[in-house]
Design an enzyme around this catalytic site. Structure first.
Site, PDB file in Angstrom:
ATOM      1  N   HIS A  18       0.876  -1.148  -0.027  1.00 43.87           N
ATOM      2  CA  HIS A  18      -0.020   0.246   0.094  1.00 43.87           C
ATOM      3  C   HIS A  18       0.934   1.334   0.000  1.00 43.87           C
ATOM      4  CE1 HIS A  18      -3.736   2.245   0.931  1.00 43.87           C
ATOM      5  NE2 HIS A  18      -2.791   3.100   1.580  1.00 43.87           N
ATOM      6  N   GLU A  19       1.762   1.064   0.697  1.00 48.28           N
ATOM      7  CA  GLU A  19       2.501   2.535   1.187  1.00 48.28           C
ATOM      8  C   GLU A  19       3.704   2.566   0.019  1.00 48.28           C
ATOM      9  OE1 GLU A  19       1.649   4.704   2.877  1.00 48.28           O
ATOM     10  OE2 GLU A  19       0.486   3.503   4.008  1.00 48.28           O
ATOM     11  N   HIS A  22       2.116   4.519  -2.759  1.00 45.73           N
ATOM     12  CA  HIS A  22       2.209   6.100  -2.696  1.00 45.73           C
ATOM     13  C   HIS A  22       3.552   6.570  -2.619  1.00 45.73           C
ATOM     14  CE1 HIS A  22      -1.752   6.533  -0.954  1.00 45.73           C
ATOM     15  NE2 HIS A  22      -1.550   5.624   0.021  1.00 45.73           N
TER      16      HIS A  22
END
Length: 419
Positions: A18-19, A22
Site C-alpha cells: 500500500h505505502e 504512494h
C-alpha cells in the site's frame, strides 16, 4: 509461532504494498518523500536511501509515506534567529545549523533577516554584531537543516505535494489502494497456478469421508447433471439448491465415465452466522489452464470487492453493528484459525484483506486516502485549493477519531476472545 510469523508477514506485506504505491507515485511526480514507515509509534529500525528514511515502527496498526508539504515543515526560520551555515564546493549553503552551533566550528554564524527556501532558495542576514553589510547566500536545493544533530532535507516548493497538478496528487493518493487491488489479483493468480481454477460445471473434486455425499455413493470426478428432474449446468446452481434444502431428500443424477447414475442425498443441517444451510460434504473440481488462471485472478478480485462493498453498505445502513468490526487483535485471531487450515487458505485470506484495506482507505473519511482525495476533488471543482490549515485540522480530527475507533474495536476483540 506459525501464526505470529504468518501475521507479521501478512501485515508487513499489505502495508508495504500500500505505502509502496504512494511512495513510487510521489517520486514519479517529483515530490520529496521524507519517510516511508511501516507501523506507528517509536522507531525500531531505520535507514536512509535516495532522500527517503525507511522506518519500521513499534505499533502494527498501519503505515504512512510522509511527503513534503503535506504537514507543516519541521523547521521554520524567522528574522532574528542565529544559525550556522556550511557550504558546498559551489559556494551554496549545504547545511543550515539550527542549534548546537558549537559542534560545527567551521560553520559561518549569521543572524537571519530574510529566508526563502520555497522559491528563491536564499538566506539573507548579518554577521553577528556586524550590521553594516547585509549578506545573501544561495541555498542548494538539496540542503539540510541540522537540528539536535538530526539532518532534514529542505523542500523547495516544486518538491512539495501542493505544487503538483490535481491529477498527479490524486494519482499519488489513489496509488496505495490501487496496489492493494493489484496484490489481490496477483495472489489469486498464484493460487490458480498452484491449485488450478474452479471448473464452471458442477463437477466434484473431492468427497469428504463420512459425509452425506459419500453415504449416497458420490465419488471424486462425478458431475451433477440433474436435481429433482431439473437440469444443472453450473456449480453455483448445484450449491444453491443444496444450501437451501437442509434435511430434505434430493434426487440427483450424476454422470460418471459417460454413464448416468441416480441417487438420493439428504443435506446435513449446519448453522453459519445464524443461518441454517444444507451441506453434503463435497468440494468443487479444479483444472489447470494458463489463460483461465489470469481471468480467475481478476474475477475473484471483482467478486470479493462486491462482497466487501455489500457488507460495508450494510454497516453504514445499520444492518451491521460496530461490534462486528475487527481490529488487529480480531484479525490476528482470524489469521490463527485460517493458518490451521493450510497455506492456500492463508493466501486467499491475505488477498481478501488486501482488497478490504484498499476499499477502507478509499472511504471518504478525513485522514484516509479517500478523504484526502475528496479534498483534491473539491479543489478541481472550485478551481482553487482548500485552505491548508483548515484541511489539516479536519484530517487531524479525523485521525484522532479513527484512533478512538481502533481502541473501541480492539477492546471488543479482546472481550470476544477472553470473556
Amino acid at each position: 509461532m506459525n501464526t505470529v510469523i504468518a501475521f507479521v508477514f501478512m501485515f508487513g506485506l499489505l502495508v508495504f504494498i500500500h505505502e509502496f504505491g504512494h511512495l513510487i507515485f510521489a517520486k514519479r511526480a517529483g515530490m520529496l518523500a521524507r519517510e516511508f514507515a511501516i507501523g506507528f509509534g517509536p522507531k525500531i529500525f531505520s535507514f536512509t536511501k535516495n532522500e527517503t528514511v525507511y522506518t519500521i515502527r513499534l505499533l502494527p496498526i498501519g503505515g504512512y509515506v510522509r511527503v513534503a508539504g503535506e504537514d507543516p515543515e519541521i523547521v521554520e526560520l524567522k528574522p532574528g534567529h542565529h544559525i550556522g551555515l556550511e557550504f558546498n564546493d559551489e559556494g551554496k549553503v549545504k547545511k543550515i545549523i539550527v542549534n548546537n552551533k558549537s559542534k560545527h566550528p567551521n560553520a559561518r554564524v549569521i543572524e537571519v533577516e530574510h529566508v526563502d527556501l520555497d522559491h528563491q532558495l536564499v538566506i539573507e542576514g548579518y554577521e553577528i554584531d556586524e550590521y553594516d553589510e547585509k549578506l545573501s547566500f544561495k541555498v542548494d536545493e538539496k540542503a539540510f537543516f541540522v537540528m539536535d544533530e538530526m539532518e532534514t532535507q529542505i523542500a523547495p516548493y516544486d518538491r512539495q505535494f501542493a505544487s503538483k497538478s490535481v491529477g498527479k496528487r490524486a494519482m499519488q493518493l489513489f496509488a496505495g489502494p490501487m496496489m492493494n487491488f493489484l496484490l489481490a489479483i496477483v495472489i489469486f493468480i498464484i493460487l490458480g497456478l498452484i491449485q488450478g481454477v474452479p471448473v464452471e460445471n458442477a463437477k466434484l473434486g473431492e468427497v469428504q469421508s463420512g459425509s452425506p455425499a459419500e453415504e449416497a455413493g458420490f465419488q471424486d470426478g462425478d458431475e451433477i447433471i440433474e436435481i429433482e428432474g431439473n437440469s444443472i449446468s453450473t456449480w453455483e446452481e448445484f450449491t444453491t439448491i443444496v444450501r437451501e434444502s437442509p434435511e430434505e431428500e434430493l434426487d440427483m443424477t450424476l454422470e460418471r465415465n459417460g454413464e448416468a447414475i441416480t441417487t438420493t442425498v439428504t443435506p446435513r443441517l449446519n448453522e453459519i452466522e445464524d443461518m441454517e444451510i444444507g451441506q453434503i460434504g463435497v468440494y468443487q473440481a479444479f483444472e489447470k489452464s494458463f489463460f483461465k488462471t489470469f481471468k480467475y485472478g481478476f474475477e475473484q478480485t471483482y467478486e470479493t470487492t462486491k462482497l466487501i462493498l455489500t457488507n460495508l453498505g450494510m454497516l453504514i445502513t445499520g444492518q451491521y453493528s460496530l461490534d462486528m468490526l475487527s481490529g488487529p487483535v480480531g484479525i490476528y485471531d482470524a489469521t490463527d484459525q485460517v493458518v490451521q487450515t493450510g497455506f492456500m487458505n492463508f493466501l486467499m485470506w491475505t488477498a481478501m484483506l488486501s482488497i478490504n484495506l484498499g476499499i477502507v482507505n478509499l472511504v471518504p473519511l478525513p485522514a484516509l486516502d479517500g478523504g484526502r482525495l475528496l479534498f483534491v476533488g473539491l479543489e478541481a471543482v472550485r478551481g482553487k485549493p482548500i485552505d491548508p490549515q483548515k484541511e489539516g485540522i479536519v484530517h487531524f480530527i479525523g485521525f484522532a477519531l479513527l484512533m478512538l475507533l481502533m481502541l473501541v474495536v480492539t477492546w471488543n476483540d479482546i472481550q470476544r476472545l477472553f470473556l
